[in-house]
Motif scaffolding. Structure first.
Motif, PDB file in Angstrom:
ATOM      1  N   UNK A  21      61.623  46.442  85.467  1.00 26.95           N
ATOM      2  CA  UNK A  21      61.450  47.888  85.282  1.00 26.95           C
ATOM      3  C   UNK A  21      61.594  48.254  83.803  1.00 26.95           C
ATOM      4  N   UNK A  22      62.620  47.679  83.158  1.00 27.59           N
ATOM      5  CA  UNK A  22      62.833  47.971  81.730  1.00 27.59           C
ATOM      6  C   UNK A  22      61.656  47.505  80.890  1.00 27.59           C
ATOM      7  N   UNK A  23      61.160  46.299  81.191  1.00 21.11           N
ATOM      8  CA  UNK A  23      60.024  45.786  80.438  1.00 21.11           C
ATOM      9  C   UNK A  23      58.775  46.650  80.608  1.00 21.11           C
ATOM     10  N   UNK A  24      58.557  47.113  81.838  1.00 17.40           N
ATOM     11  CA  UNK A  24      57.385  47.964  82.091  1.00 17.40           C
ATOM     12  C   UNK A  24      57.488  49.282  81.327  1.00 17.40           C
ATOM     13  N   UNK A  25      58.693  49.878  81.376  1.00 15.81           N
ATOM     14  CA  UNK A  25      58.895  51.144  80.660  1.00 15.81           C
ATOM     15  C   UNK A  25      58.711  50.952  79.163  1.00 15.81           C
ATOM     16  N   UNK A  26      59.306  49.879  78.626  1.00 15.45           N
ATOM     17  CA  UNK A  26      59.176  49.620  77.187  1.00 15.45           C
ATOM     18  C   UNK A  26      57.724  49.325  76.828  1.00 15.45           C
ATOM     19  N   UNK A  28      55.067  50.480  78.221  1.00 11.51           N
ATOM     20  CA  UNK A  28      54.308  51.734  78.189  1.00 11.51           C
ATOM     21  C   UNK A  28      54.688  52.573  76.974  1.00 11.51           C
ATOM     22  N   UNK A  29      55.983  52.634  76.702  1.00 14.14           N
ATOM     23  CA  UNK A  29      56.434  53.474  75.597  1.00 14.14           C
ATOM     24  C   UNK A  29      55.990  52.943  74.246  1.00 14.14           C
ATOM     25  N   UNK A  30      56.014  51.621  74.098  1.00 14.53           N
ATOM     26  CA  UNK A  30      55.697  51.050  72.783  1.00 14.53           C
ATOM     27  C   UNK A  30      54.252  51.348  72.409  1.00 14.53           C
ATOM     28  N   UNK A  31      53.343  51.357  73.409  1.00 13.23           N
ATOM     29  CA  UNK A  31      51.943  51.667  73.094  1.00 13.23           C
ATOM     30  C   UNK A  31      51.809  53.123  72.657  1.00 13.23           C
ATOM     31  N   UNK A  32      52.522  54.024  73.349  1.00 15.04           N
ATOM     32  CA  UNK A  32      52.480  55.435  72.944  1.00 15.04           C
ATOM     33  C   UNK A  32      53.021  55.618  71.527  1.00 15.04           C
ATOM     34  N   UNK A  33      54.118  54.899  71.233  1.00 20.55           N
ATOM     35  CA  UNK A  33      54.698  55.007  69.887  1.00 20.55           C
ATOM     36  C   UNK A  33      53.748  54.455  68.833  1.00 20.55           C
ATOM     37  N   UNK A 149      49.672  44.209  68.383  1.00 24.81           N
ATOM     38  CA  UNK A 149      51.049  44.478  67.951  1.00 24.81           C
ATOM     39  C   UNK A 149      51.955  44.658  69.165  1.00 24.81           C
ATOM     40  N   UNK A 150      51.445  45.404  70.172  1.00 25.53           N
ATOM     41  CA  UNK A 150      52.218  45.632  71.385  1.00 25.53           C
ATOM     42  C   UNK A 150      52.555  44.311  72.084  1.00 25.53           C
ATOM     43  N   UNK A 151      51.575  43.425  72.210  1.00 31.83           N
ATOM     44  CA  UNK A 151      51.803  42.154  72.889  1.00 31.83           C
ATOM     45  C   UNK A 151      52.773  41.265  72.125  1.00 31.83           C
ATOM     46  N   UNK A 152      52.662  41.285  70.786  1.00 34.65           N
ATOM     47  CA  UNK A 152      53.620  40.503  69.989  1.00 34.65           C
ATOM     48  C   UNK A 152      55.046  41.014  70.201  1.00 34.65           C
ATOM     49  N   UNK A 153      55.187  42.347  70.237  1.00 33.75           N
ATOM     50  CA  UNK A 153      56.513  42.921  70.440  1.00 33.75           C
ATOM     51  C   UNK A 153      57.055  42.562  71.828  1.00 33.75           C
ATOM     52  N   UNK A 154      56.196  42.681  72.848  1.00 35.34           N
ATOM     53  CA  UNK A 154      56.629  42.373  74.212  1.00 35.34           C
ATOM     54  C   UNK A 154      56.988  40.900  74.353  1.00 35.34           C
ATOM     55  N   UNK A 157      60.312  40.511  72.894  1.00 37.68           N
ATOM     56  CA  UNK A 157      61.273  41.136  73.798  1.00 37.68           C
ATOM     57  C   UNK A 157      61.522  40.256  75.026  1.00 37.68           C
ATOM     58  N   UNK A 158      60.448  39.608  75.510  1.00 39.17           N
ATOM     59  CA  UNK A 158      60.584  38.704  76.653  1.00 39.17           C
ATOM     60  C   UNK A 158      61.506  37.535  76.310  1.00 39.17           C
ATOM     61  N   UNK A 159      61.366  36.995  75.095  1.00 41.27           N
ATOM     62  CA  UNK A 159      62.235  35.895  74.668  1.00 41.27           C
ATOM     63  C   UNK A 159      63.696  36.360  74.659  1.00 41.27           C
TER      64      UNK A 159
END
Length: 443
Positions: A21-26, A28-33, A149-154, A157-159
């Motif tokens: 849930x946290x990953x999904x929310x982040x 979505x939010x990171x793309x908006x940011x 950029x979003x995928x690199x961040x995720x 974050x996954x690591x």
């Protein structure tokens, strides 16, 4: 499945749900940011370009001369004419420009994301001054760049989540192991209790509610051990108490049958036999009563009892024995004391205590009923020799008799009645010099 594995599985499942849930929310939010940040940067670049256009070129013809400058900026942009709803200039090819114009509504200033083919673009619009020119500078950035950029961040974050999850699972295993280990040790102790190995039961180290359970199990073990020992003692004493009169009866009966007694001894033997039979009958009746008191709560019929009337009944029924032994019995009952118990059973308990006091008294017996600290207390005491110290812990057990005792069941019956009535009974030393029995009913 073992409890430890169940707890670990539950914790891991909960952790995965929270992380998902946290990953999904982040995500979505990171793309908006990123979109908001890209729009901010586009706006800054566009304002700089507009400032240059306003400073150097004041007419539409002048701006046309500035196309080389815009082309050198390596930006994807349009100069849009709001008055004519047409693209005045673009750094992209005419085909791409026409495709954008067909796929999107250039007049809609609220639309921040445009489409072209299968791609999306972030836009930012800046008005070219003076507004009378009707020109707007529209800058675009492909969403693909932001998604990279979003995928690199995720991924990073996954690591981090993966490392945190591994640490959390290890910590969970440690904590659940610490929690379950005392339970496993408790199971071993319960097995010992099941096998009646009470002397081998050991205390375990635990905290919190498990410590309370451990304490209860240990106390239960001790109580079971005491109960089993008391049952063994009970059967030993019962067999002894029943065997003695039976042997006496058997001896006299065989003597009378074999004609070894003369007429006088035969008559004496018959009297002894009748006496022993009555004694057996009394023991058996008291054993039956005690069994009913322990196993049949419905034999009690509690109701309000006036303490003064109850003690008067005790005095009346013990008067023949009092006169026979020539002792003095005193009563002191406070006014307006009411009890809630089975009158017949409680009378039986007090009679047992009083008869016991009369048998051991030298000259007097005292009965006192009073209130103290929201409790009604009834004391029965005598001036006899008292109870031996080694006998006091066992005085209320079955077939435990002091000096001049009869069946050894009277005090056990008294305790059973008092406890079933919600009270407690104690024994101690009397101020008169003998024994003092104290019955307490909490209000």
């Amino acid at each position: 499945m073992k409890l430890q594995y169940q707890l670990n599985a539950a914790f891991t499942t909960l952790l995965l749900v929270i992380m998902t849930v946290t990953g999904y929310v982040i995500y979505s939010l990171i793309l908006d940011l990123l979109i908001q940040d890209e729009q901010r940067q586009l706006k800054q670049k566009g304002e700089i370009l507009v400032d240059v256009l306003n400073e150097r070129y004041g007419t539409r013809q002048d701006i046309q001369q500035y196309s080389d400058f815009l082309q050198d900026q390596d930006l994807q942009l349009f100069l849009y004419d709001r008055n004519q709803n047409a693209v005045f200039y673009s750094t992209m090819s005419s085909r791409v420009t026409a495709g954008f114009f067909q796929a999107n509504n250039f007049e809609d200033t609220s639309e921040m994301l445009w489409e072209y083919g299968n791609d999306k673009y972030v836009t930012s619009r800046i008005v070219v001054y003076p507004e009378a020119t009707g020109l707007e500078l529209i800058l675009l950035t492909p969403m693909n760049d932001l998604q990279v950029v979003q995928q690199n961040f995720i991924f990073r974050l996954f690591i981090v989540f993966l490392i945190g999850a591994a640490a959390a699972v290890l910590l969970s295993y440690f904590l659940t192991n610490k929690l379950v280990t005392p339970l496993s040790q408790l199971k071993q102790q319960l097995k010992k209790i099941e096998k009646r190995q009470f002397d081998e039961v050991e205390r375990i180290q635990a905290t919190g509610e498990i410590k309370e359970v451990e304490q209860s199990i240990f106390e239960m073990s001790e109580e079971l051990q005491r109960y089993m020992k008391s049952q063994q003692t009970f059967f030993q004493n019962a067999s002894h108490e029943l065997k003695t009169p039976l042997m006496t009866i058997q001896g006299y009966a065989e003597g009378i049958r074999d004609k070894i007694f003369d007429e006088k001894d035969e008559e004496k033997g018959l009297e002894v036999m009748v006496t022993e039979v009555n004694r057996l009958k009394a023991i058996i009746n008291e054993m039956i009563l005690l069994a009913k008191l322990d196993s049949e709560p419905d034999v009690y019929d509690p109701k309000k009892i006036d303490a003064s009337e109850l003690i008067n009944q005790v005095i009346d029924r013990t008067m023949p024995l009092v006169n026979e032994k020539e002792i003095l019995i005193k009563q002191d009952v406070d006014d307006d004391i009411t009890l809630f118990a089975d009158e017949e059973k409680l009378l039986r308990a007090l009679l047992n205590l009083t008869f016991n006091a009369i048998r051991h008294a030298k000259s007097q017996v005292g009965i006192h009923v009073y209130k103290k600290n929201r409790a009604v207390i009834i004391t029965v005491e005598d001036d006899g020799e008292g109870i031996a110290d080694n006998l006091i812990p066992h005085i209320f057990h079955r077939f435990v008799k002091g000096k001049n005792g009869e069946t050894g069941l009277g005090l056990a019956i008294a305790r059973a009645i008092v406890e079933q009535s919600g009270g407690e009974i104690n024994v101690g030393e009397s101020g008169l010099g003998g024994a003092k029995f104290e019955v307490i009913f909490h209000l």
